[in-house]
Design an enzyme around this catalytic site. Structure first.
Site, PDB file in Angstrom:
ATOM      1  N   HIS A 135      -8.014  -0.450  -6.320  1.00  0.00           N
ATOM      2  CA  HIS A 135      -8.824   0.067  -5.215  1.00  0.00           C
ATOM      3  C   HIS A 135     -10.164   0.532  -5.788  1.00  0.00           C
ATOM      4  CE1 HIS A 135      -9.593   1.611  -1.314  1.00  0.00           C
ATOM      5  NE2 HIS A 135      -9.427   2.887  -1.594  1.00  0.00           N
ATOM      6  N   VAL A 157      -2.159   8.341  -1.467  1.00  0.00           N
ATOM      7  CA  VAL A 157      -3.463   8.035  -0.864  1.00  0.00           C
ATOM      8  C   VAL A 157      -4.593   8.603  -1.736  1.00  0.00           C
ATOM      9  CG1 VAL A 157      -4.868   8.201   1.242  1.00  0.00           C
ATOM     10  CG2 VAL A 157      -2.387   8.143   1.432  1.00  0.00           C
ATOM     11  N   ASN A 199      -7.183   9.429  -4.517  1.00  0.00           N
ATOM     12  CA  ASN A 199      -7.890   8.577  -5.479  1.00  0.00           C
ATOM     13  C   ASN A 199      -8.063   9.251  -6.836  1.00  0.00           C
ATOM     14  OD1 ASN A 199      -8.576   6.042  -4.265  1.00  0.00           O
ATOM     15  ND2 ASN A 199      -9.765   7.217  -2.776  1.00  0.00           N
ATOM     16  N   ARG A 245     -10.927  -3.536   6.229  1.00  0.00           N
ATOM     17  CA  ARG A 245     -12.399  -3.469   6.175  1.00  0.00           C
ATOM     18  C   ARG A 245     -12.983  -4.887   6.160  1.00  0.00           C
ATOM     19  NH1 ARG A 245     -12.709   1.631   1.985  1.00  0.00           N
ATOM     20  NH2 ARG A 245     -13.017   3.205   3.596  1.00  0.00           N
TER      21      ARG A 245
END
Ligand code: APR
Length: 308
Positions: A175, A118, A120, A151
């Site tokens: 991402h 998860v 970044n 989203r």
């Protein structure tokens, strides 16, 4: 079933993941952080909510990797979060050192686990964890496509004033700013999105989605998004631990798929018991393929900064 999930990093994303996992009730959870007392305190707080759940599952906070031994899934959220004005890629060197050390330690304790990244910049961290763990690529998976997609779905549902349940969408790629939305495949209750919204409006929603994390960083000022990221991560844990064979966009290491080699980007996969059961190679238009390859090249540039 006696499953075990360890969540590394007891910050906003990690603790929210741990809470959601305990509420799911299918696994015991270990919450680990480098800060003494933090995972113990949060785990104890979550544990004290379990009499209201009635699932019998437990949560334990720790600073010691031995407590994560034998995990089926390990979620890595440890790292620094973004501040206003930062891109995810700005985090690379700081989070690289953290993710490298964490991966080495979890692999020693749980050699059979599936790792979900998860932290970044997500795609580069997934690449790093894959190389450091030496796991097969189906067991090192990044969470980002689900978050970007939910989203997008949320914004579409709001715009049309319809149930989010009826919006079906897919976002591929890295991402970050180069993510690849596929509006031509988006439907609302089976109706093509293009029948419901003008192109300009759709483009505006895509741009808001691309900047979706940044919008929250600007509002929070002292941290980044965590409720939706945690929800997206738990969706992946569900698919794996419950062997659901869900079709979800996940960040995976590509070896020729979509003409992409030695990089990580989000593509649709079948996610089940073994992690990635299959990478789906869908038919993309020439423009979409070019956008996906461009995204993979942008990820590669971040990977190259790491020089590990
Ligand atoms: N080992 C274990 N935990 C660590 C380590 C380490 N080496 N280094 C940092 N941590 C912990 C911190 O102590 C902190 O509790 O990671 C946690 C990070 O939490 P937050 O700062 O609240 O960040 P969060 O919002 O949870 O985001 C974590 O997820 O979405 C991404 O961009 C985000 O990379 C960031 C990560």
């Amino acid at each position: 079933m006696n499953s075990k999930v360890s969540v590394i990093g007891a910050g906003n994303v990690g603790a929210t993941c741990a809470q959601r996992l305990v509420e799911k009730g299918y696994a015991d959870v270990v919450l680990l952080d480098i800060v003494e007392g933090l995972p113990q305190g949060k785990a104890l707080d979550i544990l004290q909510s379990t009499p209201l759940l009635g699932t019998g599952k437990s949560i334990f906070g720790s600073n010691n990797y031995e407590d994560t031994a034998g995990s089926d899934v390990v979620v890595i959220t440890s790292g620094v979060a973004r501040k206003p004005g930062m891109s995810r890629d700005d985090l690379v060197l700081q989070n690289m050192a953290i993710v490298k050390g964490v991966t080495e330690k979890i692999v020693r304790q749980s050699p059979e686990c599936v790792i979900i990244l998860v932290t970044n910049p997500l795609d580069a961290m997934t690449y790093l964890a894959l190389k450091v763990s030496k796991f097969e690529r189906n067991r090192v998976i990044g969470q980002s496509g689900i978050l970007d997609t939910i989203r997008f779905q949320t914004f579409i549902a709001k715009e049309l004033n319809v149930s989010v349940k009826d919006v079906s969408a897919l976002i591929l790629g890295g991402h970050g700013d180069t993510m690849v939305a596929l509006p031509r495949l988006c439907t609302v209750g089976g109706v093509p999105l293009s029948d419901l919204l003008q192109e300009q409006k759709i483009e505006k929603i895509i741009q808001r989605t691309v900047k979706g994390g940044g919008e929250i960083v600007e509002l929070l000022k002292t941290g980044s998004a965590f409720y939706a990221p945690a929800a997206a991560t738990v969706e992946m844990v569900d698919a794996i631990l419950l062997g659901r064979n869900r079709v979800l966009p996940c960040a995976v290491y590509l070896q020729g798929e979509y003409g992409i080699n030695d990089s990580v980007v989000g593509v649709p996969v079948i996610l089940g018991e073994k992690g990635v059961e299959k990478i789906i190679e869908m038919n993309l238009t020439t423009e979409e393929t070019a956008a996906l390859r461009k995204s993979a090249a942008a990820v590669k540039e971040v990977i190259e900064i790491m020089k590990f």
